[in-house]
Design an enzyme around this catalytic site. Structure first.
Site, short mmCIF file in Angstrom:
data_model
loop_
_atom_site.label_atom_id
_atom_site.label_comp_id
_atom_site.label_asym_id
_atom_site.label_seq_id
_atom_site.Cartn_x
_atom_site.Cartn_y
_atom_site.Cartn_z
CG ASP A 1 -12.62 -6.12 1.04
OD1 ASP A 1 -11.43 -5.76 1.12
OD2 ASP A 1 -13.37 -6.13 2.03
CD GLU B 1 -2.57 -1.21 2.72
OE1 GLU B 1 -3.68 -1.75 2.80
OE2 GLU B 1 -1.95 -0.81 3.72
CG ASP C 1 -9.04 -0.01 9.49
OD1 ASP C 1 -9.70 -0.19 10.55
OD2 ASP C 1 -8.08 0.79 9.44
CG MET C 2 -7.94 -5.81 9.78
SD MET C 2 -7.13 -7.22 8.95
CE MET C 2 -6.36 -8.05 10.32
CD GLU C 3 -4.14 -2.16 9.68
OE1 GLU C 3 -4.97 -1.57 8.94
OE2 GLU C 3 -3.74 -3.31 9.47
N1 SAH Z 1 -4.08 -11.25 2.28
C1 SAH Z 1 -3.48 -9.98 2.59
C2 SAH Z 1 -3.71 -9.71 4.03
C3 SAH Z 1 -4.09 -8.35 4.29
S1 SAH Z 1 -5.04 -8.13 5.71
C4 SAH Z 1 -2.05 -9.98 2.10
O1 SAH Z 1 -1.84 -10.43 1.01
O2 SAH Z 1 -1.13 -9.48 2.75
C5 SAH Z 1 -5.99 -6.78 5.22
C6 SAH Z 1 -5.37 -5.41 5.29
O3 SAH Z 1 -6.20 -4.57 4.51
C7 SAH Z 1 -5.39 -4.79 6.69
O4 SAH Z 1 -4.31 -3.91 6.84
C8 SAH Z 1 -6.74 -4.08 6.76
O5 SAH Z 1 -6.67 -2.83 7.42
C9 SAH Z 1 -7.14 -3.87 5.30
N2 SAH Z 1 -8.47 -4.40 4.90
C10 SAH Z 1 -8.88 -4.46 3.60
N3 SAH Z 1 -10.12 -4.98 3.51
C11 SAH Z 1 -10.52 -5.27 4.78
C12 SAH Z 1 -11.71 -5.85 5.35
N4 SAH Z 1 -12.72 -6.23 4.59
N5 SAH Z 1 -11.76 -6.01 6.67
C13 SAH Z 1 -10.72 -5.64 7.45
N6 SAH Z 1 -9.59 -5.11 6.97
C14 SAH Z 1 -9.46 -4.90 5.66
#
Ligand code: SAH
Length: 268
Positions: A226, A39, A201-203
């Site tokens: 997504d 990113e 998201d996750m952060e």
């Molecule tokens: N499969 C990925 C893993 C990424 S995890 C890889 O190839 O590395 C997802 C990351 O994108 C996190 O940093 C999160 O903040 C963000 N993200 C994107 N879509 C998300 C969703 N639907 N739910 C939670 N986090 C999401």
């Protein structure tokens, strides 16, 4: 950051005046907190930042910093790096909070920008490729059903308010909900709906917690990879759209940087 000192009322007023005049100076140091290097890379390239090989962080952490001057701004992009054993990127709240704390301590930024990808709710108006400017952040996986602890768990915080930036960049605005899972368990979904969030998201809320503690203004840019309330599996859709959405995020982030340049915080 130095802890606030005990002052008499008189000195306190002086320090308030000093703080507000500092607020009126142009923003000088900006730290981007970006969970995944994929990113961050387009923005690192666009701003021609250099990787810091002599890390300012404690030995042992896998965190990565890119830095440089762009126009009148001193910019760092920090990423939590990769898990030393699994080789995957350190996504999620634990790394985000630690990285935010250490970056504020070391760089004393005027402004933090958490940029990244997110899942979006089409029922709330999100489409793939949208970049949202977040108004508020919450957590959806910290359920503590005891009075006051419930609100502590949700951790509602407002992003730094930037009406001029919003008008100039014409971005969508929405609330963000953060949790440590990419998928969405039904219980998380109910909490996200209760939090009135458009993006997930996750952060974000972890960055907000630390920025709020240390009184550093923070804004959040989230590009939708997504659709969470759609019919595609999240991980498949995420991977398919990551490159295109990262490009949209880079475009939005660079417009934000250009807007910020030469302005003070109250002018945002
Ligand atoms: N499969 C990925 C893993 C990424 S995890 C890889 O190839 O590395 C997802 C990351 O994108 C996190 O940093 C999160 O903040 C963000 N993200 C994107 N879509 C998300 C969703 N639907 N739910 C939670 N986090 C999401």
């Amino acid at each position: 950051m130095a802890p606030p000192e005990e002052h008499s009322g008189e000195i306190k007023e002086d320090s308030v005046a000093a703080a507000s005049s500092a607020d009126n100076l142009p923003i000088s140091t900006v730290v981007f907190i970006i969970a995944m290097q994929k990113e961050a890379q387009p923005l690192v390239n666009r701003l021609q930042l250099t990787e810091d090989v002599d890390s300012m962080f404690l030995k042992g952490v896998p965190w990565v910093r890119y830095y440089g001057n762009y126009k009148d701004l001193n910019i760092s992009i920090v990423c939590p790096g990769k898990d030393p054993i699994l080789g995957v990127e350190n996504v999620g709240t634990v790394s985000a909070a630690l990285l935010t704390y250490a970056s504020i301590q070391a760089l004393q930024p005027d402004l933090i920008i958490n940029a990244g990808t997110a899942g979006g709710f089409k029922a709330k108006g999100a489409s793939i490729g949208d970049v949202f400017l977040v108004s508020h952040v919450t957590f959806h996986d910290r359920r503590i059903p005891i009075p006051a602890f419930d609100l502590y768990g949700v951790g509602l915080r407002q992003a730094f308010v930037t009406p001029n930036l919003l008008q100039e960049l014409n971005m969508k605005v929405g609330k963000l909900s953060t949790g440590d899972s990419l998928d969405m368990a039904p219980v998380d979904e109910s909490c996200i709906i209760a939090n009135d969030a458009t993006v997930k998201d996750m952060e974000g809320a972890a960055v907000a917690y630390v920025a709020d503690l240390l009184k550093v203004p923070a804004i959040y840019l989230k590009g939708v990879t997504d659709i969470v309330d759609g019919d595609r599996p999240t991980s498949e859709e995420f991977l398919e759209n990551l490159a295109a959405v990262t490009a949209a995020l880079d475009e939005a982030a660079s417009r934000v940087v250009d807007f910020i340049n030469g302005k003070s915080l109250p002018q945002l």
